[in-house]
Design an enzyme around this catalytic site. Structure first.
Site, short mmCIF file in Angstrom:
data_model
loop_
_atom_site.label_atom_id
_atom_site.label_comp_id
_atom_site.label_asym_id
_atom_site.label_seq_id
_atom_site.Cartn_x
_atom_site.Cartn_y
_atom_site.Cartn_z
N ASP A 42 0.82 -1.21 0.00
CA ASP A 42 0.00 0.00 0.00
C ASP A 42 0.85 1.27 0.00
O ASP A 42 0.48 2.28 -0.60
CB ASP A 42 -0.92 0.01 1.22
CG ASP A 42 -2.11 -0.93 1.06
OD1 ASP A 42 -2.42 -1.29 -0.09
OD2 ASP A 42 -2.71 -1.30 2.08
N GLU A 55 -4.69 9.97 4.55
CA GLU A 55 -4.95 10.92 5.62
C GLU A 55 -3.96 12.07 5.60
O GLU A 55 -2.90 11.99 4.98
CB GLU A 55 -4.90 10.23 7.00
CG GLU A 55 -3.50 9.95 7.54
CD GLU A 55 -2.86 8.69 7.03
OE1 GLU A 55 -1.76 8.80 6.44
OE2 GLU A 55 -3.45 7.61 7.18
#
Length: 266
Positions: free
Chosen positions: A51, A124
């Site tokens: 990721d 984020e």
């Protein structure tokens, strides 16, 4: 989708991965794909790694709205953004070539620091103290004061980012089909004098979140956008909104977000 045939491979260079990418290149070219040298020339951007590599591929290519992103994991790796691994590369090429291709759309948040340039985040944005002293942040929702936070920091995450840093801070895991962003606390200070909500809260995509950092001697916090630190030293304010921008990825059938959450955490 058959017109998408310009591939770019993004990966961290090492001898083993170089060899695998060389093999993938031969396979892709035999299927009629063109391998390009820059993300601007590609309409399919393939990351090879976990990721973290996928997040870097999206960021380094500028959050392309007109391209498909594909995440491929290497042996022994897993990922919430990566539907494929090196063993089913042929299946990925087959999906890309056919009209029944299913596309997953990940919402992103738009962050503006000190009223400057907009930055997009797929996971984020976080703000954290870099010294042994609490950071004080006025939290505004739609320009109305909500709370004054005191603690180690705040995390503002997307639904897909809710499984990352946000989850480790006891935030909720949010379905990506709900366009929203979540605010989670990192070690908040709560006593008779200071009070915060003390739990994560989720905002609709049409809300605007503003974080104003108070000058209390902690004027140089660290700002992270996904997995990359922002070089801005003096932080006064951070605005977070969500527009219609999305990251489009190829969806492997029978591999929903919740399937991947279960496989990763349960």
């Amino acid at each position: 989708m058959a017109h998408r045939n310009h591939l770019y491979f993004y990966y961290l260079k090492d001898e083993d991965t170089d060899e695998k990418v060389s093999q993938l290149t031969e396979v892709a070219q035999s299927k009629g794909y063109k391998i390009v040298d820059h993300t601007d020339e590609a309409n399919i951007i393939v990351s090879i790694g976990g990721d973290g590599t996928f997040l870097q591929a999206v960021r380094k290519s500028g959050f392309r709205q007109d391209a498909l992103y594909v995440g491929i994991t290497r042996e022994g790796e897993s990922g919430l953004y990566c539907d494929f691994n090196l063993d089913n590369f042929n299946e990925m090429l087959h999906l890309l070539m056919h009209e029944e291709l299913e596309v997953r759309r990940f919402p992103v948040i738009k962050t503006r620091i000190n009223n400057g340039t907009d930055h997009y985040c797929l996971n984020e944005v976080s703000i954290r103290s870099t010294i042994v002293k609490t950071i004080v942040i006025d939290v505004l929702i739609d320009d109305c004061h909500f709370e004054t936070f005191r603690g180690d920091g705040l995390i503002v995450s997307t639904p897909t980012g809710s499984t990352a840093y946000n989850k480790s801070a006891n935030g909720a895991v949010v379905d990506p089909l709900i366009p929203s962003f979540q605010v989670s606390e990192v070690a908040s200070l709560n006593n008779n004098q200071y009070r915060t909500l003390g739990s994560s809260f989720i905002l609709n995509k049409d809300r605007k979140l503003t974080l104003n950092i108070q000058s209390t001697g902690n004027d140089h916090p660290i700002i992270s956008l996904d997995n990359e630190a922002n070089p801005i030293r003096k932080i006064d304010s951070i605005e977070v909104e969500m527009d219609d921008a999305v990251i489009k990825t190829v969806k492997l059938k029978n591999n929903s977000f919740w399937d991947r959450v279960k496989r990763t955490f349960l």
